[in-house]
Every structure is written in C-alpha cells, then in structure tokens.
Design a protein around this motif. Structure first.
Motif, PDB file in Angstrom:
ATOM      1  N   GLY A   1      39.471  33.594  46.847  1.00  0.00           N
ATOM      2  CA  GLY A   1      38.854  32.843  45.547  1.00  0.00           C
ATOM      3  C   GLY A   1      37.304  33.157  45.390  1.00  0.00           C
ATOM      4  N   ALA A   2      36.755  33.555  46.282  1.00  0.00           N
ATOM      5  CA  ALA A   2      35.355  34.261  45.858  1.00  0.00           C
ATOM      6  C   ALA A   2      35.180  35.680  45.553  1.00  0.00           C
ATOM      7  CB  ALA A   2      34.510  33.995  47.091  1.00  0.00           C
ATOM      8  N   ASN A   3      36.404  36.413  45.843  1.00  0.00           N
ATOM      9  CA  ASN A   3      36.503  37.643  45.504  1.00  0.00           C
ATOM     10  C   ASN A   3      37.967  38.105  44.825  1.00  0.00           C
ATOM     11  OD1 ASN A   3      33.696  38.763  46.527  1.00  0.00           O
ATOM     12  ND2 ASN A   3      34.498  37.697  48.196  1.00  0.00           N
ATOM     13  N   PRO A   4      38.130  37.414  43.905  1.00  0.00           N
ATOM     14  CA  PRO A   4      39.532  37.597  43.232  1.00  0.00           C
ATOM     15  C   PRO A   4      39.857  38.794  42.856  1.00  0.00           C
ATOM     16  CG  PRO A   4      38.202  36.363  41.457  1.00  0.00           C
ATOM     17  CD  PRO A   4      37.310  36.610  42.850  1.00  0.00           C
TER      18      PRO A   4
ATOM     19  N   MET B   1      36.981  40.007  34.801  1.00  0.00           N
ATOM     20  CA  MET B   1      36.688  40.137  36.272  1.00  0.00           C
ATOM     21  C   MET B   1      35.408  39.228  36.470  1.00  0.00           C
ATOM     22  SD  MET B   1      36.759  44.421  35.946  1.00  0.00           S
ATOM     23  CE  MET B   1      36.484  44.717  37.840  1.00  0.00           C
ATOM     24  N   LEU B   2      35.490  38.705  37.736  1.00  0.00           N
ATOM     25  CA  LEU B   2      34.131  38.057  38.289  1.00  0.00           C
ATOM     26  C   LEU B   2      33.311  39.039  38.571  1.00  0.00           C
ATOM     27  CD1 LEU B   2      33.088  35.309  39.132  1.00  0.00           C
ATOM     28  CD2 LEU B   2      34.110  35.926  41.403  1.00  0.00           C
ATOM     29  N   GLU B   3      32.188  38.945  38.001  1.00  0.00           N
ATOM     30  CA  GLU B   3      30.896  39.672  38.252  1.00  0.00           C
ATOM     31  C   GLU B   3      29.884  38.851  39.310  1.00  0.00           C
ATOM     32  OE1 GLU B   3      26.845  40.924  35.805  1.00  0.00           O
ATOM     33  OE2 GLU B   3      29.048  41.246  34.578  1.00  0.00           O
TER      34      GLU B   3
ATOM     35  N   LYS C   1      33.077  39.239  33.433  1.00  0.00           N
ATOM     36  CA  LYS C   1      32.823  40.724  32.633  1.00  0.00           C
ATOM     37  C   LYS C   1      34.226  41.172  32.084  1.00  0.00           C
ATOM     38  CE  LYS C   1      32.451  44.032  36.495  1.00  0.00           C
ATOM     39  NZ  LYS C   1      31.459  44.897  37.220  1.00  0.00           N
ATOM     40  N   ALA C   2      34.116  41.958  31.048  1.00  0.00           N
ATOM     41  CA  ALA C   2      35.539  42.324  30.898  1.00  0.00           C
ATOM     42  C   ALA C   2      36.187  43.393  31.733  1.00  0.00           C
ATOM     43  CB  ALA C   2      35.356  43.074  29.219  1.00  0.00           C
ATOM     44  N   ASN C   3      37.406  43.302  31.950  1.00  0.00           N
ATOM     45  CA  ASN C   3      38.260  44.164  32.687  1.00  0.00           C
ATOM     46  C   ASN C   3      38.402  45.555  31.649  1.00  0.00           C
ATOM     47  OD1 ASN C   3      39.976  45.326  33.899  1.00  0.00           O
ATOM     48  ND2 ASN C   3      41.730  44.026  33.978  1.00  0.00           N
ATOM     49  N   PRO C   4      37.891  46.534  32.036  1.00  0.00           N
ATOM     50  CA  PRO C   4      37.977  47.762  31.260  1.00  0.00           C
ATOM     51  C   PRO C   4      39.285  48.404  31.260  1.00  0.00           C
ATOM     52  CG  PRO C   4      36.787  48.479  33.320  1.00  0.00           C
ATOM     53  CD  PRO C   4      36.997  46.774  33.262  1.00  0.00           C
TER      54      PRO C   4
END
Length: 550
Positions: free
Chosen positions: A198-201, A208-210, A221-224
């Motif tokens: 949950g903290a590092n999905p 994406m979770l930054e 942030k956008a997933n490239p």
C-alpha cells in the motif's frame, strides 16, 4: 521537500489568510496556477519547461488509511473511484456506459454463473513485468481472501486464469453488478504484492506514486510506460484537509482545485470559478422498521436494533409526505442540490414511483388514523409511546448538521420530535440500527439499492425485510446484461403493491443529491465529469489525465 500540513492551512483561516504564505509547498515541484509553470535548466544549461501539475484539496477521509492497495480499499472502498495507479478490467464513460481498459472483451454465461474476460497483451507493470490474466485472478482472489478488504465480492466464488490472456470469474450466485465493482478494482502484480504494498504500489495505470506524506499529501506522477494516451497533467498533488482549511487554501491561491460545500460556496475566491459537479451523492435518513429491543448482526457483531416510533409504517410514510425537500435544499444547501426521492435518483434504475410530493395534511392524517394523537405540548403519543426520538449525524459535516436541524424543525409541524445529536462516527455507529441517522450514500451503480434494502444487505440500517423486494433484486442481478435489469430494480422499489416507496414500506426518507462543489482556478480546464458518487475526494480526478492548463 517541504510539505503543507492541515495545521498550516488552519492558520490561514480568518483575517490573516491574505498575509500568510504557503510558498514552501512542494518546493522543487512545478505548479499550475495563474502563472505558467516555472522553467528550469537541464545539465547543458538549456531552458526546460517544468511539467504540468495540479494541486487538489480533498477531505481528510480521502486519504487511504491502508495506502494504495486495492485488496483493502483503494478505489473500491467506501468512496469508489478509478484507482489511477493501477489499471482496471473495464471502466465507465461519462454516460456510465462500460468501456474496456485491460479487457479486450467480456461476456457472461446464460445462467450468469461465469464471466469470461480476454486481456490485452501489451501492458506492463512499472517494474517492467508483463501484466497477465494471472495477475487479474490473483487480485480478485486476494480480495476474496482479505479480511481487511472493503470491496464486496461476496458473490464471487473464485477467479481462474485459463491462460495469460483469459480469466474466468466463477460466481456463488448471479450478480451482474460485479461489472460496476470491476470498474474500480485496480489490478496488482502477483509477483510484487506483499506486506507494505500500500505504501509502495506497483501498478500499470496512468500514474505512479511519487511521494506520500501521511496525514498531509500524496503526489502522483505520470507513468512514462503507460499503454494508453499519455496524461496531459504530469503530476497530481492531493492535500488532505478540513472544509474551512480547504477554503483558506483557495483564498490564498495555494491550491488549484479546492473542495467546498454549499455552506462556503458564496465565498468564491478571486481568480477561481465555482465548479459544480452533478452527483448521485444522496442524503437521506434511515428509519428503523422494527420495534425496539431487537438485535441485528453485522460484520462488527451483534448490535441493538429497532425503534418504537419509526417501526410504525404510518410514521415513516408521514415523514416522507410531510418533509419539504425543496425547502431543505434552499435553506441548507443554498440551492446547490437536486431533489431526490431515492438513492441514485435519476439513474436508469431509479423508479418514478419513488417521487413523493410534499403534502403536510396527508401526513397528519396518516398519523391521526394510526392513533398518534397530539399531546399537551403538541408532540404525538400512541399507547404510551411518545413520538420523540434522537436523530444522529456526523459532527463536523456542516451540510448534514443543516439537514438534521431543518428536518427537525419541519417535523415539529407534524407533531414529531427529533433531538439532533452531532457525534463522531465511533459514537454514531452504536445507534445505526436503533435511531434515525443522516447518511450519505451513492455510487454510479444500482448496487446501493441492494446494499440498503436487501434483507441481508450490508447497509440495511433500517432492518428492512420484504420477500418480494429481495426476489426482484435477485432477479435483477441474474440478468446476463445489466441494461436488461433496470425494470426489475424499479419493481423492487414499487411494483404497484409493495416495495420501499413512500406509499409502501418507506424505510428511508430521501432529500437531495448534493452538488459537489469546488473552487477551480479560472485557467484550469477540468475535463467533463461523470456523476460523482458519495464523497468529496478522488472521484473528481478520475480523468485528471485529460485536464489541461490554458
């Protein structure tokens, strides 16, 4: 990176709001707003435009306590929304029609006991691992086996990956509303799921979770490597705060979109538009249908149930006919709402028979005929029972408080007494089956009607049981095509003889779908919204990837 706490925002409230600066927020992160995003320089010294970003305030309750874990509540918990970090099998469009995400096709068996999904083969998780049907099966089975999950998949027996591109979901009973659930269940990677997910999905969604500063903010942030169209907004910052702090944040220009309510809507800050989003976020009051002294068992165990006033159907019908919903919206919501007579009012599955015109004289006659006679102080009594009861609402919610006060005032005209009690949720829940409660419900799915009015529904606070209603709901959910079930949902509400309608068993009284209000910066183009479900939170940013700055 500097962060902004709710305490910092609270300091902004009042006369000092204009003089305090929150410039430390997200230092080093480019922001949107009235000015163009700040430019920087690359390693060669050339100017580089900063990425586009939006900062959005959300309620404190919008912060996922267990993190960004769909096997607990992220996306598919109490406040449903698209999970953003993870992909879903399907999703819904602005008109609530289904469209594919990971699934290239899907179909139900004729008996509704299996659903087969074909999965696209060009999707990778952010760690580079391909997403397959095995990850889909792992996710669904993980929800089934998770005691912590808030996602109701009780109608599913198991999911089986037949190969990398095919997953079959086997049902315990036909339940076509599963599609609405799958539209918000994010798919997690079997190989990378475990404690701390949950903290590092790890996901395959648009973002994406930054960064997550618990109790303060979340940065996406956008997933490239996203397989779909690249997001126009490259960074999304959600800051969590109370209602007054959200207003102060907008007044100081430190957020791009600030949630607000009808209570504060007139205080529109300069440089912001009032964004009014239609919702199926219904406000109503549960009316226990059984006598006091009963017991009811739910997931939390056995609890007291029943009320000696509202157990009389005449009282419940009188309340429905006696309340003036338009006045409620004008006085409490400053007009920011639409009259509602049911949960999900205005949806394809809502019944026109739920409509209930205000008729105070009819309400009084219902009470008179049922033997509820006015006492010396005007409050009615019957067989030694005084028509006086408590009405609970969650303290801190100004709209629910206003509804409780207005409702109590209106009911005095009928000779019904409601003493309003604003308490914490922990103090409210022990009264959920015994006393009327001001609730907020609503999703973009008919499942809410099932939850609230099926005899074994998870939200059956009214303790309502009707075999005919149960039968209609079961039949509706057994239709292989969701759109073929809408008439059955309507019959569950009223079939001409029985149902939950005001002229029937009336286990609830509904008032309004509240407008979801936000202050949004004038040069921010927010994409067209689908009707918002219950909750001022992540549903607003379902399509944040399509927003843009002018």
């Amino acid at each position: 990176m500097a962060t902004l706490t709710r305490r910092d925002f609270a300091k902004l409230t009042g006369a000092t709001a204009a003089t305090l600066s929150l410039g430390g927020i997200l230092a080093g992160c480019a922001g949107g707003g009235d000015e163009k995003p700040a430019a920087g320089a690359d390693a060669t010294g050339a100017d580089v435009a900063a990425p586009s970003q939006v900062i959005v305030s959300m309620t404190v309750g919008s912060e996922p306590a267990a993190g960004f874990d769909p096997l607990v509540s992220w996306g598919c918990g109490e406040h449903v929304h698209e999970p953003l970090i993870q992909s879903t099998l399907i999703t819904t469009d602005t008109d609530l029609s289904f469209k594919s995400d990971l699934a290239t096709s899907y179909e139900a068996s004729e008996d509704g006991m299996t659903w087969t999904f074909k999965i696209r083969d060009d999707v990778k998780f952010t760690d580079g691992t391909p997403l397959t049907a095995r990850d889909v099966a792992f996710t669904i089975n993980g929800i089934l086996n998770s005691e912590a999950s808030e996602c109701d998949m009780s109608m599913v027996r198991e999911a089986v990956a037949e190969d990398d591109a095919t997953v079959v979901i086997h049902m315990e009973k036909p339940f076509n509303a599963l599609l609405y659930t799958l539209a918000v269940v994010g798919i997690v990677p079997e190989h990378a799921y475990g404690e701390g997910y949950g903290a590092n999905p790890v996901g395959s969604g648009r973002y994406m979770l930054e960064q997550w500063d618990k109790g303060q903010q979340v940065i996406l942030k956008a997933n490239p490597d996203y397989y779909g169209e690249a997001p126009k907004i490259e960074r999304v910052v959600a800051v969590f705060m109370e209602e007054d702090a959200s207003l102060a944040a907008a007044q100081s220009g430190q957020v791009d979109v600030a949630y607000t309510s009808a209570t504060f809507a007139a205080q529109q800050p300069a440089g912001y538009d009032l964004l009014n989003c239609a919702s199926v976020d219904s406000r109503g009051i549960s009316l226990p249908t059984i006598s006091a002294g009963a017991k009811k068992t739910d997931e939390k165990g056995e609890a007291a149930a029943g009320n000696d006033v509202t157990c009389d159907v005449a009282v419940r019908q009188a309340i429905n006919y006696g309340v003036d919903r338009e006045r409620m919206i004008d006085n409490v919501m400053n007009g920011f709402g639409t009259v509602a007579y049911s949960v999900g009012d205005g949806m394809p599955w809502s019944s026109p028979d739920m409509k209930c015109t205000t008729d105070v004289e009819r309400a009084k006659k219902l009470l008179d005929d049922a033997g509820w006679a006015p006492g010396a102080d005007g409050i009615r009594e019957k067989d030694g029972v005084r028509a006086s009861m408590n009405l609970y609402y969650s303290a801190g919610d100004t709209v629910r408080q206003g509804i409780a006060e207005e409702f109590s005032n209106q009911m005095k005209e009928l000779g019904l007494e409601f003493a309003i009690k604003g308490v914490s949720w922990d103090d409210l829940y022990p009264h959920q089956f015994t006393d009327p409660v001001v609730w907020g419900w609503g999703t973009n799915a008919p499942i809410e009607t099932y939850n609230l009015f099926y005899s074994k529904g998870t939200g059956n606070y009214a303790c309502y049981e009707n075999a005919a209603t149960d039968a209609y709901l079961d039949e509706a959910l057994a239709c292989p095509k969701v759109e073929d079930s809408f008439d059955l949902w309507k019959k569950a509400q009223w079939d001409g003889t029985t149902g939950i309608a005001p002229q029937g068993d009336a286990p609830w009284v509904w008032f309004a779908n509240i407008d979801h209000l936000y202050f949004a910066k004038e040069n921010l183009k927010v994409a067209e919204q689908k009707p918002h479900p219950h909750g001022h939170g992540w549903s607003l940013v379902n399509n944040v990837d399509q927003w843009s700055w002018a």
